[in-house]
Write a protein that holds these residues in place. Structure first.
Motif, PDB file in Angstrom:
ATOM      1  N   LEU A 403       0.831  -1.201   0.000  1.00  0.00           N
ATOM      2  CA  LEU A 403       0.000   0.000   0.000  1.00  0.00           C
ATOM      3  C   LEU A 403       0.865   1.252   0.000  1.00  0.00           C
ATOM      4  O   LEU A 403       1.900   1.311   0.673  1.00  0.00           O
ATOM      5  CB  LEU A 403      -0.902   0.018   1.229  1.00  0.00           C
ATOM      6  CG  LEU A 403      -1.984  -1.069   1.311  1.00  0.00           C
ATOM      7  CD1 LEU A 403      -2.632  -1.036   2.686  1.00  0.00           C
ATOM      8  CD2 LEU A 403      -3.027  -0.888   0.220  1.00  0.00           C
ATOM      9  N   GLN A 407      -2.878   5.303   0.289  1.00  0.00           N
ATOM     10  CA  GLN A 407      -3.837   4.206   0.431  1.00  0.00           C
ATOM     11  C   GLN A 407      -4.003   3.814   1.894  1.00  0.00           C
ATOM     12  O   GLN A 407      -5.123   3.537   2.350  1.00  0.00           O
ATOM     13  CB  GLN A 407      -3.363   3.014  -0.401  1.00  0.00           C
ATOM     14  CG  GLN A 407      -3.499   3.229  -1.900  1.00  0.00           C
ATOM     15  CD  GLN A 407      -2.825   2.142  -2.713  1.00  0.00           C
ATOM     16  OE1 GLN A 407      -1.809   1.575  -2.289  1.00  0.00           O
ATOM     17  NE2 GLN A 407      -3.384   1.845  -3.875  1.00  0.00           N
ATOM     18  N   TYR A 410      -6.199   6.289   3.511  1.00  0.00           N
ATOM     19  CA  TYR A 410      -7.591   6.142   3.073  1.00  0.00           C
ATOM     20  C   TYR A 410      -8.287   5.008   3.830  1.00  0.00           C
ATOM     21  O   TYR A 410      -9.437   5.137   4.262  1.00  0.00           O
ATOM     22  CB  TYR A 410      -7.621   5.864   1.569  1.00  0.00           C
ATOM     23  CG  TYR A 410      -9.015   5.640   1.016  1.00  0.00           C
ATOM     24  CD1 TYR A 410      -9.824   6.719   0.662  1.00  0.00           C
ATOM     25  CD2 TYR A 410      -9.523   4.354   0.857  1.00  0.00           C
ATOM     26  CE1 TYR A 410     -11.103   6.526   0.173  1.00  0.00           C
ATOM     27  CE2 TYR A 410     -10.802   4.150   0.366  1.00  0.00           C
ATOM     28  CZ  TYR A 410     -11.580   5.241   0.035  1.00  0.00           C
ATOM     29  OH  TYR A 410     -12.849   5.026  -0.452  1.00  0.00           O
TER      30      TYR A 410
END
Length: 417
Positions: A403, A407, A410
């Motif tokens: 990731l 990401q 998020y």
């Protein structure tokens, strides 16, 4: 030669050849061994193990010994012990108390021999060693830091102990780790169960009707591989969710009372008693095969089978014929014990590399953390699970993505612009 009770020390060279083979195919354990040799996390500690004494287990014991541990090992099943492996381990300085085909009395004495070494860490397979610690061998209990359990059956026993408030030290549920139940229980049991049945009977699976009792991870694997071999597969379940899953996976789902009339081969994978019993034998076809892939030999009720039989005889190694009073013949494989290891070599080497990699790293984790853990059945830390999976992927040359910081943010935040 270590302090051991084994059948034939002269078999050591044969066992070492088997051990050499599995070393070459267990890259996760080999990586862990290299780290253990350098850091010696178990220096001065004793580890008591109750596992199937075969080559893959032998390498786990060897890896832990490289980490500085004194090892005492006994078998978790009388028919799964391989005498040449016992001899090899004893010659390598590991205490072994086991031989193939031991009696129940001998089996219990071997458990006591392991506990006589006063282990501080426990690796169990089925819960017998931990049970003995909490009953007859409470003299050893205070010195135990913690342990790890390998099987579904053992986890059930441990959870019952925890529920009753008697579990005295933390036990890591290795069986429930993703690297274990998703692979060992499904792909390992799926392949090795059919390996045991086919080796033992030399019969075709294709075209036959197979009844799989239980649709947990082990049952899923057995059913999947049975279908792959060309069998019609019927699943028997008591759990409505698992029954629904089996149905949606494309299998027929029936009660045992109905499936008993149809099956050519029966495989139990439940961890429960008397899954197949007298009322079911009365319905079975002449020539039906009965095999168990659960830990203890209680799933196929042998007393009921004996009671309705007029004769019994061994017709082939690991096959006992029961001739019923009406002339039908039913065939019990491997005494109703674990067919995949009592009548074969157990799970594939690469699969056990994952499970035993977990065991080794769990032992290291307990050395560091056991005193901070409650006396409960605890999950394997996610970082250990992921480490084993990552090591295996690296060993087969597979890379995966990671990731990005964006990401990660998020996925961890509820605020998004």
């Amino acid at each position: 030669m270590a302090n051991s009770l084994i059948r034939n020390p002269n078999l050591a060279n044969e066992g070492k050849q088997k051990l050499e083979w599995v070393r070459r195919h267990m890259p996760v354990l080999t990586h862990i061994r290299q780290d253990f040799e350098q850091h010696r996390p178990f220096q001065g500690l004793r580890i008591g193990m109750c596992l199937h004494v075969e080559a893959k287990t032998a390498y786990l014991a060897e890896v832990l010994k490289f980490g500085g541990a004194e090892i005492a090992l006994c078998g978790s099943n009388p028919l799964s012990t391989q005498d040449d492996i016992c001899a090899a381990l004893a010659s390598l300085g590991i205490s072994v108390f086991a031989w193939h085909g031991c009696t129940l009395e001998e089996y219990n004495s071997f458990l006591h021999k392991v506990l006589d070494t006063k282990p501080q860490l426990i690796i169990d397979d089925g819960g017998d060693l931990v049970h003995l610690l909490h009953t007859e061998r409470r003299d050893v209990l205070a010195g135990v830091l913690g342990g790890a359990e390998e099987t579904t059956t053992g986890i059930l026993r441990l959870k019952a102990m925890e529920r009753d408030g008697v579990l005295a030290f933390p036990m890591l549920a290795v069986n429930n780790a993703r690297s274990k139940h998703l692979f060992d229980n499904r792909y390992g049991t799926g392949q090795s169960t059919w390996d045991g049945i086919m080796r033992t009977t030399n019969l075709a699976i294709c075209g036959k009707t197979v009844v799989v009792a239980g649709y947990g991870w082990c049952g899923r694997g057995v059913a999947l591989r049975g279908r792959g071999l060309g069998a019609r597969v019927i699943v028997v379940e008591v759990d409505p969710i698992r029954a629904m899953e089996a149905l949606m996976d494309g299998f027929e789902v029936l009660p045992m009372a109905e499936a008993a009339k149809m099956g050519d081969i029966f495989v139990t994978t439940t961890g429960c008693i008397s899954v197949i019993r007298g009322e079911h034998y009365a319905l079975m076809k002449d020539g039906a095969l009965l095999a168990n892939a659960g830990h203890f030999d209680v799933e196929i009720n042998k007393k009921d089978l004996e009671a309705i039989s007029r004769s019994r005889r061994v017709v082939r190694r690991n096959i006992e014929e029961f001739e019923l009073k009406d002339g039908r013949r039913l065939y019990l494989l491997a005494e109703g014990r674990l067919v995949n290891i009592a009548a074969a070599d157990g799970h594939p080497v690469e699969i056990m590399d994952l499970s035993f990699g977990l065991q080794a790293l769990c032992m290291e984790y307990l050395v560091k953390e056991a005193r901070n853990l409650p006396p409960k059945v605890l999950p394997v830390p996610l970082e250990i699970d992921n480490q084993v999976a990552s090591l295996w992927l690296k060993s087969v040359g597979v890379e995966i993505d990671t990731l990005t910081p964006e990401q990660k943010n998020y996925l961890s935040s509820w605020r998004h612009d």
